[in-house]
Design a protein around this motif. Sequence first.
Motif, PDB file in Angstrom:
ATOM      1  N   TRP A 108     -15.316  18.643   5.308  1.00  0.00           N
ATOM      2  CA  TRP A 108     -15.073  17.615   4.282  1.00  0.00           C
ATOM      3  C   TRP A 108     -15.702  18.151   3.000  1.00  0.00           C
ATOM      4  CZ3 TRP A 108     -13.696  12.156   5.328  1.00  0.00           C
ATOM      5  CH2 TRP A 108     -13.790  11.335   4.200  1.00  0.00           C
ATOM      6  N   GLY A 164      -4.368  12.695   5.366  1.00  0.00           N
ATOM      7  CA  GLY A 164      -5.606  11.911   5.523  1.00  0.00           C
ATOM      8  C   GLY A 164      -5.330  10.626   6.270  1.00  0.00           C
ATOM      9  N   LEU A 184      -1.767   3.481   9.063  1.00  0.00           N
ATOM     10  CA  LEU A 184      -0.589   3.585   8.180  1.00  0.00           C
ATOM     11  C   LEU A 184       0.491   4.469   8.806  1.00  0.00           C
ATOM     12  CD1 LEU A 184      -2.446   3.882   4.777  1.00  0.00           C
ATOM     13  CD2 LEU A 184      -0.993   1.975   5.480  1.00  0.00           C
ATOM     14  N   ILE A 237      -7.287   9.302  -0.515  1.00  0.00           N
ATOM     15  CA  ILE A 237      -7.871  10.594  -0.140  1.00  0.00           C
ATOM     16  C   ILE A 237      -8.210  11.426  -1.364  1.00  0.00           C
ATOM     17  CG2 ILE A 237      -5.527  11.498   0.414  1.00  0.00           C
ATOM     18  CD1 ILE A 237      -6.976  13.486   2.289  1.00  0.00           C
ATOM     19  N   TYR A 258       0.832  -1.209   0.000  1.00  0.00           N
ATOM     20  CA  TYR A 258       0.000   0.000   0.000  1.00  0.00           C
ATOM     21  C   TYR A 258       0.865   1.257   0.000  1.00  0.00           C
ATOM     22  CZ  TYR A 258      -4.306   2.584   1.165  1.00  0.00           C
ATOM     23  OH  TYR A 258      -5.395   3.422   1.134  1.00  0.00           O
TER      24      TYR A 258
HETATM   25  C1  LIG Z   1     -10.511   7.114   3.072  1.00  0.00           C
HETATM   26  S1  LIG Z   1      -9.555   7.744   4.394  1.00  0.00           S
HETATM   27  C2  LIG Z   1      -7.921   7.173   4.004  1.00  0.00           C
HETATM   28  C3  LIG Z   1      -7.093   6.818   5.228  1.00  0.00           C
HETATM   29  C4  LIG Z   1      -5.667   6.357   4.935  1.00  0.00           C
HETATM   30  N1  LIG Z   1      -4.855   7.412   4.377  1.00  0.00           N
HETATM   31  C5  LIG Z   1      -5.632   5.169   4.024  1.00  0.00           C
HETATM   32  O1  LIG Z   1      -5.036   5.226   2.948  1.00  0.00           O
HETATM   33  O2  LIG Z   1      -6.165   4.126   4.399  1.00  0.00           O
HETATM   34  C6  LIG Z   1      -9.485   9.451   3.916  1.00  0.00           C
HETATM   35  C7  LIG Z   1      -9.047  10.362   5.044  1.00  0.00           C
HETATM   36  O3  LIG Z   1      -8.858  11.660   4.487  1.00  0.00           O
HETATM   37  C8  LIG Z   1      -9.417  12.636   5.350  1.00  0.00           C
HETATM   38  N2  LIG Z   1      -9.868  13.768   4.521  1.00  0.00           N
HETATM   39  C9  LIG Z   1     -10.926  13.823   3.673  1.00  0.00           C
HETATM   40  N3  LIG Z   1     -11.027  15.037   3.107  1.00  0.00           N
HETATM   41  C10 LIG Z   1     -10.009  15.762   3.601  1.00  0.00           C
HETATM   42  C11 LIG Z   1      -9.589  17.109   3.403  1.00  0.00           C
HETATM   43  N4  LIG Z   1     -10.258  17.935   2.578  1.00  0.00           N
HETATM   44  N5  LIG Z   1      -8.497  17.553   4.068  1.00  0.00           N
HETATM   45  C12 LIG Z   1      -7.822  16.712   4.917  1.00  0.00           C
HETATM   46  N6  LIG Z   1      -8.165  15.415   5.138  1.00  0.00           N
HETATM   47  C13 LIG Z   1      -9.256  14.956   4.502  1.00  0.00           C
HETATM   48  C14 LIG Z   1     -10.587  11.923   6.023  1.00  0.00           C
HETATM   49  O4  LIG Z   1     -10.941  12.513   7.257  1.00  0.00           O
HETATM   50  C15 LIG Z   1     -10.060  10.498   6.160  1.00  0.00           C
HETATM   51  O5  LIG Z   1      -9.441  10.292   7.389  1.00  0.00           O
END
Ligand SMILES: C[S@@+](CC[C@H](N)C(=O)[O-])C[C@H]1O[C@@H](n2cnc3c(N)ncnc32)[C@H](O)[C@@H]1O
Length: 279
Positions: A88, A60, A66, A152, A45
């Motif tokens: 968001w 994110g 991770l 993200i 990953y």
């Molecule tokens: C789907 S998770 C991915 C988690 C991890 N990085 C992974 O690859 O498994 C997306 C993360 O991005 C964060 N996120 C979404 N929109 C964002 C933004 N505009 N700015 C910062 N973080 C954001 C969410 O809160 C969430 O924790």
Amino acid sequence: MSAPQPANHPAQINPDDYYFYHTIDLPGLGEMKGEWDLRAFADDYIGHVDLRDKRVLEVGAANGFLSFHMEKKGASVISYDLSPDLDWDMVPYAHKDGAAWSPMRKNHLRKLNNAYHLSHSLLNSKAQLVHGTVYAIPESVGLVDVSTFGSILLHVRDPFLALQQAARITRETIVITEILDNNRQKIINSLFSWLSTGTVRKIRHKLLGPSMIFRPITSIGHPEETWWHLTPELLEQFLSVLGFGDIKISYHKQFFAEHNATKLMYTLVANRTVPRQPA
Ligand SMILES: C[S@@+](CC[C@H](N)C(=O)[O-])C[C@H]1O[C@@H](n2cnc3c(N)ncnc32)[C@H](O)[C@@H]1O
């Protein structure tokens, strides 16, 4: 006789206060089940980048699986994510009451942040959690060697701006992992199955190529928090524009526990080819 638990290791937690996006093993609590279980193939990953002594920004980080994994690989990690006070990028369907989502989203982020803090404490992590949006990574983060964007970019309205923000503070490498839009690939593969693999690959490239597919469907008002299917070719172009032109792409499967299914994903590891401009 079982070993006594240190005082900061709770025997159980109130599920109303925590949300685990990733499955994670926590001392004293055991396995906390999440939507995704990346434990078996976490190195795939993150693109097998050597993280020893690297300063890493995980954009994110969610509940941090991770970040903590990269820390174990020798990185000093800054986990970056939203807090309940930050927005968001929801899809603004005109026929839906966007304001109604806001309390739910805030509560979700509160629980996600709690899960990060709990994991951080139980794992004795030294990672630092910084809150902010992808569009305004604060100067206080400083320079990093590696920045990672795991799942993200599909959730943000302007993925190029998000990458540009991180690129300006990244000295060496950007790692992006996204889900592959396998359905479109499969359709093209089956339509042109009578042609050679090389020709099908060229057709696929011409048809999908560097593109972003807009995922919101007005008739069903879904998805609400996901914008794009981004092709690896598109992200390659974004990254090379930003000076990260030495790019390797790999494909891997990850376990989407929520559907008890594996999903095909891709990871781009992009190294700097144009020196960073001082701010
Ligand atoms: C789907 S998770 C991915 C988690 C991890 N990085 C992974 O690859 O498994 C997306 C993360 O991005 C964060 N996120 C979404 N929109 C964002 C933004 N505009 N700015 C910062 N973080 C954001 C969410 O809160 C969430 O924790």
